[in-house]
Motif scaffolding. Structure first.
Motif, PDB file in Angstrom:
ATOM      1  N   TRP A  56       0.846  -1.207   0.000  1.00 14.87           N
ATOM      2  CA  TRP A  56       0.000   0.000   0.000  1.00 14.87           C
ATOM      3  C   TRP A  56       0.882   1.259   0.000  1.00 14.87           C
ATOM      4  O   TRP A  56       0.668   2.166  -0.788  1.00 14.87           O
TER       5      TRP A  56
ATOM      6  N   LEU B 208       2.488   1.864  -3.372  1.00 12.74           N
ATOM      7  CA  LEU B 208       1.562   2.373  -4.375  1.00 12.74           C
ATOM      8  C   LEU B 208       1.141   3.813  -4.081  1.00 12.74           C
ATOM      9  O   LEU B 208       1.013   4.630  -4.994  1.00 12.74           O
TER      10      LEU B 208
ATOM     11  N   VAL C 225      -0.814   6.420  -6.517  1.00 12.36           N
ATOM     12  CA  VAL C 225      -2.088   5.720  -6.696  1.00 12.36           C
ATOM     13  C   VAL C 225      -3.049   6.182  -5.594  1.00 12.36           C
ATOM     14  O   VAL C 225      -2.706   6.149  -4.414  1.00 12.36           O
ATOM     15  N   ARG C 226      -4.234   6.646  -6.003  1.00  9.87           N
ATOM     16  CA  ARG C 226      -5.265   7.086  -5.063  1.00  9.87           C
ATOM     17  C   ARG C 226      -6.575   6.432  -5.473  1.00  9.87           C
ATOM     18  O   ARG C 226      -6.712   5.964  -6.599  1.00  9.87           O
ATOM     19  N   PRO C 227      -7.562   6.395  -4.563  1.00  8.62           N
ATOM     20  CA  PRO C 227      -8.849   5.794  -4.942  1.00  8.62           C
ATOM     21  C   PRO C 227      -9.511   6.491  -6.130  1.00  8.62           C
ATOM     22  O   PRO C 227     -10.355   5.893  -6.796  1.00  8.62           O
TER      23      PRO C 227
ATOM     24  N   GLY D 248      -7.663   2.327  -8.571  1.00  8.01           N
ATOM     25  CA  GLY D 248      -7.341   2.618  -7.169  1.00  8.01           C
ATOM     26  C   GLY D 248      -8.496   2.291  -6.240  1.00  8.01           C
ATOM     27  O   GLY D 248      -8.305   1.672  -5.192  1.00  8.01           O
TER      28      GLY D 248
ATOM     29  N   PHE E 156      -7.911  -0.483  -3.318  1.00  8.74           N
ATOM     30  CA  PHE E 156      -7.915  -0.158  -1.892  1.00  8.74           C
ATOM     31  C   PHE E 156      -9.121  -0.762  -1.177  1.00  8.74           C
ATOM     32  O   PHE E 156      -9.025  -1.196  -0.037  1.00  8.74           O
TER      33      PHE E 156
ATOM     34  N   ASN F 187      -4.767   7.468 -10.659  1.00  8.90           N
ATOM     35  CA  ASN F 187      -3.458   6.795 -10.607  1.00  8.90           C
ATOM     36  C   ASN F 187      -2.713   7.084 -11.895  1.00  8.90           C
ATOM     37  O   ASN F 187      -3.326   7.435 -12.909  1.00  8.90           O
TER      38      ASN F 187
END
Lengths: 221, 101
Positions: free
Chosen positions: A134, A137, A142-144, A155, A159, A147
């Motif tokens: 995590w 990334l 990388v985000r929800p 993402g 997650f 990315n």
């Protein structure tokens, strides 16, 4: 007088359900754990179905998991290597758990507790590797909601699914540690009932089972 | 409890088998197997591993049918859901190609 247990299979099922008595001939805790796991199956099943839907429906290219999750070890770039190690660790923990259940029924409580604690340690190792993944990334951006490698939905799926699974592993580690401590102290020796080890084992194998599906559908697709 | 009667060797064998199957699924990715063959191998290995875990590690193989079907039948609904969503998301994809590019 109950009738002799001559009915198995389909006929046995009809007899059990229509007998106007307890349908499951197992300890109540075990039946309840199975029903809980069934509900959990629906949670993860819905997550994976949601992931499939957004992945098929997006017009942007999906980030290649083989490359996103690769690690460079000693100059060689290995695809998915951390995920593969995590898979082996979790499978091994399932094996040690199955043996712990066996020793519990043999009343060898020292070996049982030792194997349960080993299972918990392997589970904690898995969570640590997931935390590492995590962090890596997140550091790469990388985000929800976005990315750098492609479809933004990647993402959110990653997650949510691995996070929910990691939460289950963490809860399992705590659960196993508590039961192992009680086994070691001889808490179940008085009643002579070691069902709890099997019930905790069911939960742990389920966590491993969910990972089999996540590994195949999220990482290998 | 009949669980006590299984020899430890059974669990070691299944564990080894799960290890081998996992290695195979990793190799599918390592050797970049693609297309329908990739899908077939991934799903086959996934089902084999899941089956071993549920049947042996979770002891479902030795439970009575009343419990086995309560556990195995409802998840079939999820396959129906997945099938419907698969059709629907394909439709969404083509709609997006037409109107949102």
């Amino acid at each position: 007088m109950s009738k002799p247990d001559a009915t198995a299979g389909w006929q046995g099922m009809v007899a059990d359900w229509s007998g106007d008595r307890a349908a499951f001939r197992v300890p109540w805790g075990k039946a309840m754990m199975w029903i809980f796991l069934l509900s959990d199956t629906f949670i993860f099943g819905s997550f994976l179905t949601g992931y499939m839907s957004v992945r098929i429906a997006t017009t942007a290219a999906w980030p290649n998991p083989s490359e996103v999750f690769s690690l460079t070890i000693g100059g060689a770039k290995l695809p998915l290597i951390l995920i593969a190690i995590m898979t082996f660790v979790l499978i091994t923990s399932s094996g040690t758990m199955a043996m712990a259940v066996n020793y519990a029924y043999r009343r060898e409580r020292g070996r049982c507790a030792a194997l349960m604690l080993l299972t918990a340690v392997l589970g904690a190792t898995f969570v640590c590797m997931q935390a590492f993944e995590w962090s890596k990334l997140i550091a790469e951006g990388v985000r929800p909601w976005t990315n750098p490698d492609g479809a933004a939905q990647f993402g959110a799926c990653f997650f949510m699914i691995t996070g929910f699974h990691g939460l289950h592993v963490t809860a399992g580690v705590i659960y196993l540690s508590i039961v192992a401590r009680r086994v070691l102290r001889g808490h179940y020796e008085r009643g002579g009932n070691y069902d709890i080890v099997e019930i905790a084992g069911l939960y742990w194998h389920f966590v491993d089972l969910v990972w089999v599906f996540i590994f195949a559908l999220f990482y290998l697709w | 409890m009949e669980a006590a009667t299984h020899p430890i060797g059974l669990y070691l064998k299944v564990w080894l088998l799960l290890f081998v199957l996992s290695t195979f699924s990793y190799l599918v990715d390592f050797f970049h197997v693609a297309g329908y063959l990739r899908w077939m191998l991934i799903l086959l290995l996934m089902v084999a591993k899941a089956g071993l875990i549920v049947a042996v590690f979770m002891h479902l193989r030795w439970e009575r049918a009343a419990l086995i079907y309560v556990v195995l039948a409802p998840p079939a609904c999820l396959l129906v859901l997945a099938w419907l969503m698969w059709l629907e998301s394909g439709y969404t994809f083509f709609t997006r190609l037409l109107y949102f590019r």
